[in-house]
Write an enzyme that holds these catalytic residues in place. Structure first.
Site, PDB file in Angstrom:
ATOM      1  N   SER A 134     118.313  32.751  71.622  1.00  0.00           N
ATOM      2  CA  SER A 134     118.662  31.453  72.217  1.00  0.00           C
ATOM      3  C   SER A 134     118.028  31.217  73.576  1.00  0.00           C
ATOM      4  O   SER A 134     118.379  30.247  74.251  1.00  0.00           O
ATOM      5  CB  SER A 134     120.191  31.351  72.357  1.00  0.00           C
ATOM      6  N   GLU A 161      76.872  73.165 104.803  1.00  0.00           N
ATOM      7  CA  GLU A 161      75.947  72.905 103.705  1.00  0.00           C
ATOM      8  C   GLU A 161      74.600  72.325 104.132  1.00  0.00           C
ATOM      9  O   GLU A 161      73.589  72.576 103.481  1.00  0.00           O
ATOM     10  CB  GLU A 161      76.611  71.946 102.689  1.00  0.00           C
TER      11      GLU A 161
END
Length: 688
Positions: A338, A82
């Site tokens: 509980s 590129e």
């Protein structure tokens, strides 16, 4: 001034004006680099293994690229194809531009645009139609980028924004989507495809246009062969390699990873405290248990490392395919049943109102309009506090909460980081039903409380990110319970009867020594089990996501066996040191405590009148006079016994406690009444 000089001056001024104009425009219209700041996020486990990926708000996959985590062969190949002169040009490669124009003119069509990677990056930041004017803008923007960023930063910006088909942007997203792994190690065919795709991302998608994708990949392989990156044999291997198919991004630890992302700034890479192996193991376990319980049942669980408060596993549901499975049920407020009873008794221990061996009445008792009863509708008469907690008796817990004070208890929970949601009260004040789960808490809040119980009563927030562990371990936290009270409660819970099929941990050196408590909410809506196993706090919830009742299903039968299985697996999987192992397998031995004969809800421990808490006492000589002893004073019921640092304090002829400090320093002064209730103050003695 001569005419040439005037001309030069005008030229200099004109150049200065142009430069100033350019600089002004450059400052006024900077390139929109901030677009690249909007990225996807990847949450990894504590060892860096990917867990879950999160797209951007608009549904795109875009991860910030970091060159150090990308295969260098890919970078070299990309630049060779590129932009060979990337590291030497200033954003626009004029040589390449002229060559591209000449090539295109000779061919009668555009063969190459001559765009550099910097120019392509500018186009990605500001997409435009491909026109001559757009090209000029890209060139200007490229020069601006080069002035602002380093070459490395420009390359990372390009690799973050480059399109790879569909909603994929950037090399990391493409690598995960097409190959199922990150771009740190790429094969030749993967490198070729990743270079080919951005050139025409939609027309070369392997999942939609395989022939075009294969041809484009082969074309890049041919170019790499020309650049001597590939030999003929490797090029042929690229050409015959199968094309990939679109894969899913990592989606493990669905709820836990989301919590990790919310725990701090959003960034591309976040390392969590979760352990991927344990997380996966427990997800499978909970899915199997949910299948056994029925189609409408969900489970949630957490495992927390107590020293650091790091969440090592967080399962928000037993499966997103089950009812309510998309909800993170560790964050939904539910009745804790509980499971709060251990903290009620611990606060009673803190107050000196009770000890584990204190006798308390388990008999019918009415508190104004409230009359609690035990789960089995029976009563056991006189029991010790330890027995009441181990067998989860309701009436003794309510008696203890009445003594501690429900408002004070709720305030202490909030201080620790667990805010009870009070429902059904016009004033919002907690009542005695708080002892039996009459307020909403989340699983995560229970994990905070039980981690505090295992840490000597120090409460700290949960930690979700690896980089926060060290600070949490060193942080002071909030004093929730006294260390001795927390230790006493843990000892009691370790002696609780295990679920059916499990031996008590104290009978086996290989079994985790679990201190645990179960809970069942009113109407059988929530089944809980929470506990401490060495350096781990574990909480399990079983129920329906919609809160519907499950008659007959309780914490002991549904949640407790799961808690034991999680403890077994967590202890085996996590890397625990010798100290942790000893805490898991051997209960601590503490000296026996004197028993409070009977729990008296209306009685209070003595109140030390002199010396006051934190006082500084002067015991030095005044002139030639010898020092005089201090006379201790307290209010309380019955005869009082005094102790200085645990040593009995002498009495004078009138029976008054007198204390003559032997030397300066800090002293702990204690007073105990006839029923064993105690009060303590710490003072400092100074001398001249």
């Amino acid at each position: 001034m001569t005419r040439p000089a005037q001309n030069l001056r005008r030229l200099a001024v004109a150049i200065g004006v142009i430069v100033a104009l350019i600089l002004g425009l450059n400052a006024a219209f900077p390139p929109p680099i901030e677009r690249a700041a909007v990225v996807s996020a990847m949450v990894a486990d504590r060892d860096g293994r990917p867990l879950r990926a999160f797209p951007t708000a608009e549904g795109r996959w875009r991860f910030a690229a970091q060159l150090d985590t990308i295969d260098p062969l890919f970078i070299d190949a990309l630049l060779a194809v590129e932009d060979k002169r990337f590291f030497v040009h200033g954003g626009v490669d004029w040589f390449a531009m002229v060559r591209a124009i000449g090539t295109s003119l000779r061919a009668g069509r555009i063969v190459s645009g001559g765009s550099t990677i910097t120019m392509q990056t500018a186009r990605l930041l500001e997409p435009r139609r491909r026109t001559f004017a757009a090209k000029l803008i890209e060139m200007v923007r490229a020069i601006q980028l080069e002035a602002r960023l380093s070459k490395r930063e420009i390359l990372e910006l390009y690799l973050t924004l480059a399109p790879y088909g569909g909603n994929l942007e950037g090399v990391r997203a493409a690598s995960f989507a097409w190959f199922g792994h990150g771009p740190d190690a790429l094969s030749d065919d993967e490198i070729a495809l990743l270079i080919a795709l951005p050139q025409s991302p939609e027309r070369r998608r392997p999942d939609r246009f395989p022939e075009q994708a294969q041809a484009a990949r082969a074309g890049i392989a041919a170019k790499l062969e020309q650049q001597q990156f590939l030999g003929p044999a490797r090029r042929m291997e690229v050409n015959v390699a199968p094309l990939p198919t679109r894969q899913s991004f990592p989606a493990k630890a669905w709820h836990g990873a989301a919590q990790v992302l919310e725990a701090g700034p959003r960034r591309t890479d976040t390392v969590s405290t979760l352990d991927a192996g344990l997380q996966s193991d427990l997800e499978r376990l909970l899915a199997q248990k949910a299948a056994d319980f029925g189609d409408d049942v969900q489970l949630a669980a957490m495992v927390v490392d107590i020293p650091t408060r790091a969440v090592r596993a967080a399962i928000g549901s037993a499966g997103r395919g089950r009812p309510g499975g998309w909800l993170d049920l560790t964050r939904q407020a539910r009745s804790p049943g509980s499971t709060l009873k251990p903290f009620i008794y611990a606060m009673a221990f803190d107050d000196g109102a009770a000890l584990p061996t204190t006798v308390i009445a388990d008999l019918p008792k009415r508190f104004a309009a409230y009359q609690p009863e035990n789960f089995d509708r029976g009563f056991r008469g006189d029991v010790t506090i330890a027995e009441a907690l181990q067998h989860s008796l309701n009436v003794p817990a309510v008696i203890a909460l009445d003594r501690v004070g429900p408002s004070r208890f709720a305030a202490q929970l909030r201080l620790a980081g667990a805010s009870p949601r009070i429902h059904g009260s016009g004033t919002g004040d907690p009542g005695l039903a708080l002892a039996l789960g009459g307020a909403g808490l989340t699983l995560q809040e229970l994990a905070v409380l039980y981690a505090a119980l295992g840490d000597g009563g120090i409460a700290k927030p949960l930690v979700w990110r690896r980089d926060a562990e060290a600070a949490s371990a060193k942080g002071e936290g909030t004093r929730f319970l006294n260390p001795s009270s927390a230790a006493s409660v843990l000892d009691i819970l370790k002696q609780a009867p295990p679920p059916e099929g499990y031996l008590p941990g104290r009978l086996s050196d290989e079994a985790p020594q679990l201190a645990f408590k179960t809970g069942t909410s009113y109407g059988f809506r929530d089944a809980w089990a929470a506990g401490v196993a060495g350096d781990l706090a574990i909480v399990v919830w079983v129920g329906r996501a919609d809160g519907a009742p499950r008659p007959g299903h309780v914490g002991r039968s549904d949640a407790l066996p799961v808690l034991f299985e999680i403890a077994d697996r967590a202890v085996l999987r996590l890397d625990m040191n010798e100290t942790n192992v000893s805490r898991l397998t051997s209960p601590e031995h503490r000296p026996a405590q004197a028993a409070l004969a009977r729990f008296a809800p209306d009685a209070h421990p003595p109140d030390i009148l002199f010396p006051p808490r934190g006082a500084e006492l002067w015991a030095g000589s005044v002139g030639e006079r010898p020092p005089r002893p201090f006379v201790l004073a307290a209010s309380g019921e019955g005869p009082l016994s005094w102790y200085i640092d645990g040593v009995p304090c002498p009495l004078d002829d009138a029976g008054l406690p007198i204390w003559l400090p032997a030397e300066p320093g800090f002293y702990k002064i204690s007073v105990v009444d006839g029923d064993g209730r105690a009060a303590h103050v710490q003072v400092r003695v100074m001398t001249s």
